[in-house]
Design a protein around this motif. Structure first.
Motif, PDB file in Angstrom:
ATOM      1  N   ILE A  10      -2.348  -4.167   2.047  1.00 34.23           N
ATOM      2  CA  ILE A  10      -3.873  -4.322   2.324  1.00 34.23           C
ATOM      3  C   ILE A  10      -4.501  -3.141   3.050  1.00 34.23           C
ATOM      4  CG2 ILE A  10      -5.442  -5.841   3.782  1.00 34.23           C
ATOM      5  CD1 ILE A  10      -3.160  -7.991   3.934  1.00 34.23           C
ATOM      6  N   ASP A  11      -5.517  -2.866   2.191  1.00 35.76           N
ATOM      7  CA  ASP A  11      -6.373  -1.709   2.636  1.00 35.76           C
ATOM      8  C   ASP A  11      -7.412  -2.224   3.713  1.00 35.76           C
ATOM      9  OD1 ASP A  11      -8.125   0.302   3.112  1.00 35.76           O
ATOM     10  OD2 ASP A  11      -8.238   1.032   1.052  1.00 35.76           O
ATOM     11  N   MET A  12      -7.253  -1.996   4.858  1.00 34.27           N
ATOM     12  CA  MET A  12      -8.248  -2.395   5.768  1.00 34.27           C
ATOM     13  C   MET A  12      -9.580  -1.871   5.789  1.00 34.27           C
ATOM     14  SD  MET A  12      -5.849  -3.375   9.483  1.00 34.27           S
ATOM     15  CE  MET A  12      -7.104  -4.178  10.126  1.00 34.27           C
ATOM     16  N   GLY A  13      -9.696  -0.815   5.248  1.00 31.75           N
ATOM     17  CA  GLY A  13     -11.102  -0.185   5.090  1.00 31.75           C
ATOM     18  C   GLY A  13     -11.739  -0.886   4.049  1.00 31.75           C
ATOM     19  N   LEU A  14     -11.337  -1.775   3.609  1.00 31.48           N
ATOM     20  CA  LEU A  14     -12.009  -2.763   2.533  1.00 31.48           C
ATOM     21  C   LEU A  14     -12.815  -3.965   3.442  1.00 31.48           C
ATOM     22  CD1 LEU A  14      -9.660  -3.088  -0.424  1.00 31.48           C
ATOM     23  CD2 LEU A  14     -11.702  -1.405  -0.197  1.00 31.48           C
ATOM     24  N   GLU A  19     -15.957  -5.541  -0.779  1.00 30.27           N
ATOM     25  CA  GLU A  19     -14.492  -6.295  -0.884  1.00 30.27           C
ATOM     26  C   GLU A  19     -13.966  -6.944   0.051  1.00 30.27           C
ATOM     27  OE1 GLU A  19     -12.170  -3.886  -3.648  1.00 30.27           O
ATOM     28  OE2 GLU A  19     -13.910  -2.143  -3.242  1.00 30.27           O
ATOM     29  N   ARG A  20     -14.612  -7.142   0.979  1.00 26.70           N
ATOM     30  CA  ARG A  20     -14.068  -7.784   2.357  1.00 26.70           C
ATOM     31  C   ARG A  20     -13.499  -9.383   1.931  1.00 26.70           C
ATOM     32  NH1 ARG A  20     -14.187  -8.231   8.038  1.00 26.70           N
ATOM     33  NH2 ARG A  20     -14.088 -10.284   8.764  1.00 26.70           N
ATOM     34  N   PRO A  21     -13.994 -10.372   1.099  1.00 22.23           N
ATOM     35  CA  PRO A  21     -13.600 -11.267   0.806  1.00 22.23           C
ATOM     36  C   PRO A  21     -12.191 -11.285  -0.015  1.00 22.23           C
ATOM     37  CG  PRO A  21     -16.040 -11.363   0.323  1.00 22.23           C
ATOM     38  CD  PRO A  21     -15.505 -10.223   0.355  1.00 22.23           C
ATOM     39  N   ALA A  22     -12.096 -10.392  -0.879  1.00 27.11           N
ATOM     40  CA  ALA A  22     -10.828 -10.077  -1.523  1.00 27.11           C
ATOM     41  C   ALA A  22      -9.923  -9.686  -0.743  1.00 27.11           C
ATOM     42  CB  ALA A  22     -11.015  -8.991  -2.783  1.00 27.11           C
ATOM     43  N   ALA A  23     -10.138  -8.743   0.445  1.00 30.02           N
ATOM     44  CA  ALA A  23      -9.027  -8.504   1.294  1.00 30.02           C
ATOM     45  C   ALA A  23      -8.747  -9.565   2.020  1.00 30.02           C
ATOM     46  CB  ALA A  23      -9.685  -7.250   1.971  1.00 30.02           C
ATOM     47  N   GLU A  25      -8.780 -12.755   1.675  1.00 32.06           N
ATOM     48  CA  GLU A  25      -7.874 -13.573   0.728  1.00 32.06           C
ATOM     49  C   GLU A  25      -6.369 -13.132   0.469  1.00 32.06           C
ATOM     50  OE1 GLU A  25      -6.267 -16.508  -1.814  1.00 32.06           O
ATOM     51  OE2 GLU A  25      -7.984 -16.385  -0.606  1.00 32.06           O
ATOM     52  N   LEU A  26      -6.253 -11.576   0.249  1.00 30.95           N
ATOM     53  CA  LEU A  26      -4.957 -11.190   0.324  1.00 30.95           C
ATOM     54  C   LEU A  26      -4.154 -11.028   1.506  1.00 30.95           C
ATOM     55  CD1 LEU A  26      -2.916  -9.438  -1.429  1.00 30.95           C
ATOM     56  CD2 LEU A  26      -3.982  -7.553  -0.715  1.00 30.95           C
ATOM     57  N   LEU A  27      -4.915 -11.125   2.566  1.00 26.63           N
ATOM     58  CA  LEU A  27      -4.392 -11.341   3.848  1.00 26.63           C
ATOM     59  C   LEU A  27      -3.873 -12.795   4.044  1.00 26.63           C
ATOM     60  CD1 LEU A  27      -3.696 -10.318   6.752  1.00 26.63           C
ATOM     61  CD2 LEU A  27      -5.991 -10.900   7.407  1.00 26.63           C
ATOM     62  N   ARG A  28      -4.736 -13.674   3.551  1.00 22.26           N
ATOM     63  CA  ARG A  28      -4.466 -15.148   3.697  1.00 22.26           C
ATOM     64  C   ARG A  28      -2.947 -15.578   2.772  1.00 22.26           C
ATOM     65  NH1 ARG A  28      -3.786 -18.799   0.884  1.00 22.26           N
ATOM     66  NH2 ARG A  28      -4.529 -17.919  -0.861  1.00 22.26           N
ATOM     67  N   ASP A  29      -3.084 -15.091   1.724  1.00 20.62           N
ATOM     68  CA  ASP A  29      -1.826 -15.226   0.854  1.00 20.62           C
ATOM     69  C   ASP A  29      -0.564 -14.715   1.446  1.00 20.62           C
ATOM     70  OD1 ASP A  29      -0.939 -15.958  -1.939  1.00 20.62           O
ATOM     71  OD2 ASP A  29      -0.405 -13.971  -1.597  1.00 20.62           O
ATOM     72  N   ALA A  30      -0.877 -13.289   2.104  1.00 23.92           N
ATOM     73  CA  ALA A  30       0.575 -12.908   2.733  1.00 23.92           C
ATOM     74  C   ALA A  30       1.063 -13.560   3.627  1.00 23.92           C
ATOM     75  CB  ALA A  30       0.030 -11.376   3.063  1.00 23.92           C
TER      76      ALA A  30
END
Length: 322
Positions: A10-14, A19-23, A25-30
């Protein structure tokens, strides 16, 4: 062993842009499906991380290496071709930051190393609190809920400490574990690991998956307490370190845990009405959980949860009888 190609990074810069919603969502899935993820652009300067790495490796070479070599020689001699099931191929020391720091009391640390580690711990503490708020956002909890849950009623602070480990090259990795498989007891764990020497693996879907070493990244994993507070939405997962024949792996793991007297239980917002009666996860005091954990660290977490559920049931029955 499964490939690490899909390991969540996860790139926290996003998080500050479109692109925050996508980041998120990736965090949620992780959190829901891995219990582990790796973060980039986390806000800790690469210069500080490089300084921490240099001083940590220098300290091992100067202070701890000879002690470990003596231990290693005896361990391999005693093993005599039989796997040493109850030993780990690691050299470690532990620094406590909260509620009170003990870094001044640890022998053999020079002043520069103490100063740099103290600064690094402050950065990690802020990052842990930021991550907890991101988890709150994904869970639909009020901002700060998890941080408040970690604060005990008396001292009002979490427990926070760092385990500094070296995993030197092992001539017989078939006989000795780097670190035996376990889940972490606490809250959220932030790991600064060697980017050249691997060995950390997590258990996913019955297979061991490599956690990829990456320069200047922080590996994050979730502990048992977050599994309880999220009512199982997020999971702590088994992980281990495999001893390596080459290279000395550095591992600096910082544990942001509840205060010793914090009462841990599922967030009411995450418990469905039909689940409430089932009491999927128990309520307990964190210090009591740790007392049980230290005796059963290298075993499955579920019996620990069940032990506290049994205590709750016994207490309820006693009250009913009275």
């Amino acid at each position: 062993m499964a490939p690490a190609l899909s390991f969540p990074i996860i790139d926290m810069g996003l998080l500050g842009g479109e692109e925050r919603p996508a980041a998120m969502e990736l965090l949620r899935d992780a959190c829901e499906n891995w219990g582990f993820f790796e973060i980039l652009n986390h806000g800790i300067s690469t210069e500080l991380m490089d300084e921490v790495e240099k001083l940590t490796k220098d300290h091992y070479k100067r202070v701890r290496e000879q002690r470990f070599l003596e231990f290693a020689s005896k361990t391999l001699k005693d093993a005599e071709g039989v796997k040493a099931e109850n030993l780990d191929w690691e050299s470690t020391f532990f620094v406590r930051h909260l509620p009170e720091s003990n870094i001044a009391e640890i022998p053999d640390l020079d002043d520069e190393y103490r100063r740099v580690m103290k600064r690094f711990a402050g950065e990690l503490e802020a990052l842990a609190e930021r991550l907890l708020d991101l988890l709150c956002e994904n869970l639909g909890l009020d901002k700060g809920y998890l941080a408040r849950a970690f604060r005990g009623p008396s001292k009002g602070t979490p427990t926070f400490g760092t385990k500094v480990s070296s995993y030197p090259p092992c001539p017989r990795p078939d006989l000795v574990n780097g670190l035996r498989a376990h889940t972490d007891a606490g809250g959220i764990i932030l790991l600064f690991q060697d980017d050249r020497v691997g060995g950390l693996q997590l258990l996913k879907d019955g297979e061991w998956v490599d956690v990829p070493p990456m320069r200047h990244s922080i590996v994050v994993n979730l502990g048992d307490q977050l599994e309880v507070i999220t009512n199982g939405r997020y999971k702590s997962v088994m992980h281990r370190v495999v001893a390596q024949p080459d290279g000395n792996r550095m591992s600096i793991a910082s544990f942001y845990n509840p205060g010793s007297d914090a009462v841990i239980f599922p967030a009411p917002e995450l418990v469905k009405v039909e689940e409430a009666a089932a009491e999927t996860y128990p309520r307990f005091v964190f210090e009591d959980y740790m007392k049980l954990y230290v005796r059963h660290k290298f075993e499955a977490k579920e019996p620990r949860f069940e032990a506290f559920k049994s205590m709750e049931t016994s207490s309820s029955n006693c009250i009913a009888i009275a």
